[in-house]
Design a protein around this motif. Structure first.
Motif: not given
Ligand code: FO1
Length: 320
Positions: A16, A70, A240
């Motif tokens: 993030g 990610g 997230k």
């Protein structure tokens, strides 16, 4: 707005935080962004020194990040993990073939006496990154997650146990003896930064370990740079990761207001401005009563344009 010539300090965890760091790197002049990165998630695994948040920033800012996972590298292959599995080795923490090179090289260099900050800076240059990525400390700090199944090292809680054990609190082993990143402390003492941006990272396991390094949050509070915090909670959900689940399990409310309360109670006087998503606009008045300026915008970063827009927004806010 920070003077164009003044550097900006961003505090960030992994995924993030790296999104906003990328937006900031895009809109600032090359070299003006300094990212102070959480190392509480670091651990030694299969004999290797793994620094997940540093690597997420390195890979994101160099355009190499794996967008699907990610974390890790784009275009990764997993032959080593497959072979390790065949041998009956530990594979719960997945290290890609290309990513392994980072861990191998870092482990070798740290073992020969290089500081983590020097290694990270050298790697950033090799990867063509103009921004400065600073580990929060060169000393070992390890986040421990207290759960009703006992205390777990962060990666065991996060990856191996998939954040399932209910959380009761956190501690950061080694933090009282750790020294905050020297270069960042030197720049803070010189009042070099025009602005500090706390990225929308997990407050408890990404930002708290940074702020709780001895002397760090007080140095940030004393610095003339406005401290702008972006809420990681939007409409009662974490964009997230497990932040919302953690808040509920610890008996907190789950909202941007509760994040603001956490920062104001734990670090009084630190935060000048709190940025919330437009879907949380109704919380603005109550957050304002905590004594901070509240700014409302779209904080969900899906595209590169979203990242740049939020970055510009955080840079043009005036402090309280
Ligand atoms: N996250 C996972 O959920 N599963 C993994 O197997 C995993 C491996 C991994 C390897 C290298 C690395 O740098 C990061 C990795 N991550 C993995 C991500 C990481 O554990 C977390 O995202 C961060 O620690 C939280 O910020």
């Amino acid at each position: 707005m920070a003077a164009a010539s003044q550097p900006v300090l961003a505090l960030s965890g992994g995924v993030g935080g790296a999104k906003l760091a990328l937006g900031l790197a895009d809109v600032l002049a090359p070299g003006q962004l300094h990212v102070l990165t959480n190392t509480g998630d670091d651990f030694r695994h299969l004999g290797l020194d793994i620094c997940p948040d540093i690597d997420t920033l390195l890979y994101t800012l160099s355009g190499r990040a794996n967008q699907t996972l990610g974390w890790g590298l784009e275009g990764e292959t997993w032959q080593t993990m497959t072979a390790l599995e065949e041998l009956g080795g530990e594979t719960w923490f997945r290290l890609g073939d290309r990513d392994l090179a980072t861990h191998l090289w870092r482990t070798r260099q740290l073992k020969s006496g290089m500081r983590l900050s020097a290694f990270t800076a050298a790697l950033a240059v090799r990867l063509g990154i103009a921004s400065h990525i600073h580990p929060m400390t060169d000393d070992p700090v390890r986040t421990m997650v207290h759960t009703d199944r006992g205390d777990l090292p962060f990666q065991h809680y996060f990856v191996r146990d998939r954040c399932e054990p209910p959380v009761t609190g956190f501690s950061f082993d080694g933090i009282s003896a750790a020294h905050p990143n020297r270069e960042v402390m030197r720049l803070l003492q010189r009042k070099a930064f025009g602005r500090v941006v706390v990225c929308p990272s997990n407050p408890f396991v990404s930002v708290d370990p940074i702020l709780q390094l001895p002397g760090l949050w007080l140095a940030l509070r004393e610095s003339p740079a406005p401290v702008v915090v972006v809420s990681p909670i939007v409409a009662g959900l974490a964009i997230k990761g497990p932040a919302a689940k953690m808040m509920a399990e610890m008996g907190m409310g789950v909202s941007a207001l509760d994040v603001a309360r956490h920062y104001c109670q734990r670090y009084p006087g630190l935060m000048d401005c709190f940025v919330i998503d437009q879907s949380d606009a109704t919380l603005a008045a109550e957050i304002g009563e905590l004594g901070v300026t509240v700014a409302v915008t779209s904080t969900v970063m899906k595209s590169r344009a979203d990242k740049r827009a939020l970055a510009r927004f955080t840079l043009q806010l005036s402090g309280s």
